[in-house]
Enzyme design. Structure first.
Site, PDB file in Angstrom:
ATOM      1  N   HIS A 108       0.142   6.730   3.231  1.00 20.97           N
ATOM      2  CA  HIS A 108       1.067   5.757   2.680  1.00 20.97           C
ATOM      3  C   HIS A 108       0.266   4.461   2.620  1.00 20.97           C
ATOM      4  O   HIS A 108       0.466   3.555   3.414  1.00 20.97           O
ATOM      5  CB  HIS A 108       2.284   5.632   3.613  1.00 20.97           C
ATOM      6  CG  HIS A 108       3.421   4.848   3.038  1.00 20.97           C
ATOM      7  ND1 HIS A 108       3.353   4.194   1.822  1.00 20.97           N
ATOM      8  CD2 HIS A 108       4.670   4.595   3.524  1.00 20.97           C
ATOM      9  CE1 HIS A 108       4.507   3.590   1.595  1.00 20.97           C
ATOM     10  NE2 HIS A 108       5.319   3.818   2.605  1.00 20.97           N
TER      11      HIS A 108
ATOM     12  N   LYS B 275      16.004  20.896 -12.575  1.00 18.99           N
ATOM     13  CA  LYS B 275      16.297  21.978 -13.505  1.00 18.99           C
ATOM     14  C   LYS B 275      15.179  22.997 -13.554  1.00 18.99           C
ATOM     15  O   LYS B 275      15.165  23.869 -14.409  1.00 18.99           O
ATOM     16  CB  LYS B 275      16.557  21.413 -14.903  1.00 18.99           C
ATOM     17  CG  LYS B 275      17.749  20.477 -14.960  1.00 18.99           C
ATOM     18  CD  LYS B 275      17.816  19.789 -16.314  1.00 18.99           C
ATOM     19  CE  LYS B 275      18.840  18.653 -16.300  1.00 18.99           C
ATOM     20  NZ  LYS B 275      18.636  17.737 -17.425  1.00 18.99           N
TER      21      LYS B 275
ATOM     22  N   ARG C  12       6.054   9.020  -4.943  1.00 23.71           N
ATOM     23  CA  ARG C  12       6.275   9.490  -3.567  1.00 23.71           C
ATOM     24  C   ARG C  12       6.686  10.949  -3.646  1.00 23.71           C
ATOM     25  O   ARG C  12       7.529  11.329  -4.458  1.00 23.71           O
ATOM     26  CB  ARG C  12       7.361   8.688  -2.876  1.00 23.71           C
ATOM     27  CG  ARG C  12       7.793   9.372  -1.566  1.00 23.71           C
ATOM     28  CD  ARG C  12       8.669   8.510  -0.710  1.00 23.71           C
ATOM     29  NE  ARG C  12       7.906   7.432  -0.109  1.00 23.71           N
ATOM     30  CZ  ARG C  12       8.389   6.659   0.873  1.00 23.71           C
ATOM     31  NH1 ARG C  12       9.619   6.852   1.320  1.00 23.71           N
ATOM     32  NH2 ARG C  12       7.656   5.708   1.379  1.00 23.71           N
TER      33      ARG C  12
ATOM     34  N   ARG D 275      13.682   1.247   0.869  1.00 16.83           N
ATOM     35  CA  ARG D 275      12.879   0.034   0.964  1.00 16.83           C
ATOM     36  C   ARG D 275      11.583   0.115   0.158  1.00 16.83           C
ATOM     37  O   ARG D 275      11.225  -0.842  -0.523  1.00 16.83           O
ATOM     38  CB  ARG D 275      12.600  -0.340   2.407  1.00 16.83           C
ATOM     39  CG  ARG D 275      12.139   0.809   3.288  1.00 16.83           C
ATOM     40  CD  ARG D 275      11.875   0.306   4.686  1.00 16.83           C
ATOM     41  NE  ARG D 275      13.112   0.042   5.417  1.00 16.83           N
ATOM     42  CZ  ARG D 275      13.241  -0.870   6.368  1.00 16.83           C
ATOM     43  NH1 ARG D 275      12.229  -1.638   6.678  1.00 16.83           N
ATOM     44  NH2 ARG D 275      14.366  -1.028   6.997  1.00 16.83           N
ATOM     45  N   THR D 276      10.888   1.226   0.202  1.00 10.88           N
ATOM     46  CA  THR D 276       9.623   1.298  -0.524  1.00 10.88           C
ATOM     47  C   THR D 276       9.865   1.236  -2.027  1.00 10.88           C
ATOM     48  O   THR D 276       9.180   0.523  -2.756  1.00 10.88           O
ATOM     49  CB  THR D 276       8.867   2.587  -0.144  1.00 10.88           C
ATOM     50  OG1 THR D 276       8.706   2.625   1.267  1.00 10.88           O
ATOM     51  CG2 THR D 276       7.499   2.632  -0.792  1.00 10.88           C
TER      52      THR D 276
END
Lengths: 315, 429
Positions: free
Chosen positions: A142, A92, A114, A64-65
């Site tokens: 947040h 990697k 994020r 959703r974000t």
């Protein structure tokens, strides 16, 4: 008026709520309000950020974000790229800073990040030349969630100041809680945190909140009841003994809600665990639950953030 | 309505009010109607029956803070019914039953089953301690909230200490929401290992695997620091070493919510009892060296130890008649808790009132029970005992289903004559 001709915003990055002022927050919310109607129209597209590049760099899974930021960028006319860890060179063995330097060389205008570790957006903001928007860092903050929550509350209650807001659940691990506590305190609301002693930091009072370990007491006369998600891995014996005990003691049901004001508003950042932290009966009742509205406000608030933080403010 | 019944001419001992007087107690409908020096044969209500206590001691019924009743699951060792008879014979009117049953008391439905079974079969009152970790496995927290709502009075893993310090930290923090104590077996499990007796000269010369006595102090110190952080209420079930008692003293000085208990075998016996490889003297924690035993006595005297409990742990003969290291630890203790502890009084180590306090109002307070005192309007749970009567314990005559006493053949002074639960005689010598 072109975007760059608009009033500059005082900040270049959105790293946390703490460094925003009352005026900054009001400007963000007012700007977001303007974008709500645009998002409801059939032609949702603006050209404000035409030619700008937005990179969504998500080191943690998010639907959703990320979608919300993606839509926000697209609606403002930006070119939006999603980078998720699974397909990136991070897997990697590339270090975070190397990834940042690589991205920086591509000259993005906005980096939405994020990460599972607290402080990553701060670190990147020192290495990257564009606006950095924190979309959630570890257990730290947040900020766009707190802004969209504030906008939702303002829509329903007309104000933030003086409201009693009870934030309930896993405060210890919650970045949503920290951002909301910061924002609501700046805006003059009265913040309570409610949760089991194992999920509330023992020094939570230092954040400027009242601490409760009983839903009955914590919800008394509350205007806003903000439920937090309990992560599955914390339900089985380490922090709380079981789902059924958690729901009985801290799950929001009609009975516990009776303690709050009759017109109390229920919020949840999603995704919900029905029968863990919230009863379906309440979650689905649109007269008391603002959960869908939160999602809608999310896009508008993120549009406002992309708009304001790209106006080339101070470092 | 029943007529009142009077117990007359008794030495009334009530530690809750520090009362030591000659007088009587008037009982009606199972409750104490009145008590004091004014209760005399010539001043009783009409129709009241009476009995003369001949100056013997009459105290609140004893509260045993720590016993294993083995039902459900291990009924070949003990049942609530047989434990009830044994308790009554020991002057005990309330037993706190520990959760090491099969199934373990870690689910609210089991609490209800046991409480009902206790009401139906047991002569004395039973309260229940719930498990601290699921299955007593020390891995995940048990449902303390639901157990609390079901009526448990405390949380404990019984004879198992929680080795995982993070689990202990969170359990202590979590328990503060329910205002009930966590009762711990204070021995660092990693140091206990497969040891069978306390480290020292006796263990070395007998060639038995030793448990260092510092295992106790280490766990106590660990928990004290966690209690200081979490504010939890904590009770050490049985402290048996000088070092651990000194740690506890410091914690009490810091005003932490800590208390401690011990059992008669720790104040009455030392590790020499294990000589000849007597498995009936194998207990957990193990019997200590004489210096530690003396420290326990001193701690009872100065109040560092708040509670004496029986730590009644029935074991069948099969599980005791084994090589020492294979024999199960534990002794029965309901019937001997008072007479063995009266040694402390007869040896002039501890005053009678202070001694009785450790077996009445102190454990009641620990468990949040409204008993262990003589009070008007409260159930007439009483213990009539002869303070001085000498007798020799014959283990085969114990009422407990298991006979694993550490005091077989011991000469004791002081004996329970009669026990009342809610005014009803449940034991008479």
């Amino acid at each position: 008026m072109t975007h760059s001709e608009k009033t500059p915003f005082a900040h270049r990055h959105l790293l946390d709520i703490d460094r925003l002022s009352v005026a900054d927050i009001n400007l963000l919310l007012d700007t977001a309000s303007g974008y709500v109607s645009k998002s409801r129209a059939s032609d949702k597209k603006l050209s404000l950020l035409h030619g700008r590049t937005q990179i969504n760099l998500f080191f943690e899974n998010s639907t959703r974000t990320r979608t919300s930021f993606e839509l926000a960028g697209m609606r403002l006319g930006a070119d939006v790229i999603n980078m998720s860890v699974g397909s990136s060179s991070v897997k990697k063995g590339e270090t975070l800073i190397d990834t940042a330097m690589t991205l920086n060389a591509m000259h993005p205008d906005i980096l939405v990040i994020r990460h599972g570790d607290s402080g990553v957006p701060h670190l990147l903001s020192q290495k990257i030349d564009c606006a950095v928007i924190n979309a959630g860092d570890g257990s730290h903050e947040h900020p766009t969630q707190a802004l969209l929550d504030a906008l939702t509350i303002r829509n329903r209650k007309g104000r933030l100041e003086g409201l009693i807001v009870a934030i309930c659940g896993d405060i210890l691990h919650s970045r949503v809680a920290r951002s909301n506590i910061a924002l609501l305190n700046i805006m003059g609301a009265r913040v309570r945190v409610v949760g089991p002693t194992t999920l509330v930091p023992s020094n939570a009072k230092a954040l400027g909140v009242e601490v409760y370990h009983s839903m009955k007491e914590g919800l008394r006369d509350a205007d806003i009841v903000m439920m937090l998600r309990l992560q599955t891995e914390r339900m089985q014996g380490a922090f709380v003994p079981s789902v059924r005990e958690y729901f009985k003691l801290f799950g929001l049901d009609k009975k516990k809600l009776e303690m709050a004001k009759p017109d109390a508003l229920i919020m949840h950042p999603g995704p919900m665990n029905r029968g863990v932290e919230i009863d379906s009966e309440i979650a689905d009742d649109i007269t008391i639950s603002a959960i869908s509205e939160q999602v809608e406000m999310g896009v508008a608030v993120r549009m406002a953030c992309l708009d304001l933080f790209t106006r080339g403010g101070a470092q | 309505m029943n007529a009142a019944h009077a117990l007359l001419n008794a030495r009334l001992l009530d530690p809750a009010t520090n009362t030591d007087i000659v007088g009587g107690i008037l009982i009606k409908d199972g409750l104490i109607l009145d008590w004091g020096t004014h209760i005399k044969a010539d001043a009783l209500p009409d129709g009241a029956t009476q009995e003369d206590c001949h100056g013997k001691c009459l105290s609140p019924g004893l509260v045993d803070a720590h016993a294993y009743l083995c039902e459900p699951g291990k009924e070949h060792r003990e049942t609530m019914e047989t434990a009830g008879y044994a308790a009554a014979a020991g002057g005990i009117t309330t037993i706190n039953a520990f959760p090491a049953t099969e199934p373990v008391i870690d689910d609210p439905s089991i609490v209800e089953v046991i409480a009902r079974r206790a009401r139906e079969t047991c002569a004395v009152n039973i309260c229940i301690t719930g498990a601290l970790s699921k299955g007593l496995e020390g891995k995940e927290m048990a449902e303390l909230g639901l157990l609390s709502e079901a009526g448990v009075v405390a949380f404990s893993d019984g004879q198992k200490a929680i080795g995982d310090i993070n689990l202990m930290r969170r359990s202590l923090a979590y328990s503060t929401m329910f205002n009930k104590p966590i009762i711990v077996h204070a021995e660092e499990p990693a140091l206990v290992g497969s040891g069978v007796m306390t480290g020292g000269r006796t263990a070395t010369s007998m060639g038995l695997k030793a448990i260092p006595s510092c295992a106790e102090a280490i766990l106590v110190e660990r928990d004290i620091r966690l209690i200081a952080m979490t504010g939890a209420t904590w009770h050490a079930a049985h402290l048996s070493t000088l070092d651990a008692l000194n740690s506890l003293r410091r914690a009490k000085d810091e005003q932490l919510n800590v208390t401690a208990g011990t059992a008669p075998h720790y104040h009455a016996l030392n590790d020499l009892e294990v000589g000849e490889y007597r498995t009936f003297a194998r207990v957990s924690p193990p019997l200590r060296e004489e210096d530690d035993r003396r420290a326990v006595v001193a701690a009872i005297k100065d109040g560092t130890i708040d509670v004496i409990s029986s730590q009644h742990l029935p074991q069948s003969a099969d599980s005791k008649r084994l090589p020492f290291s294979q024999a199960k630890p534990g002794v029965v203790g309901l019937e001997t808790m008072l007479p063995v502890s009266l040694r402390l009084y007869h040896n002039r180590d501890v005053g009678l009132m202070d001694l009785l306090r450790t077996m009445t109002v102190a454990p009641a307070k620990l468990l949040g029970l409204d008993c262990g005192k003589i009070e008007i309007g409260k159930p007439a749970d009483l213990c009539l005992f002869d303070l001085d009567k000498p007798w020799q314990l014959d283990g085969t005559l114990l009422k407990s289903k298991s006979k694993n006493t550490a005091f077989d053949g011991h000469l004791l002074q002081g004996r329970v004559l009669k026990t009342f639960v809610s005014g009803t005689v449940v034991f008479e010598l």
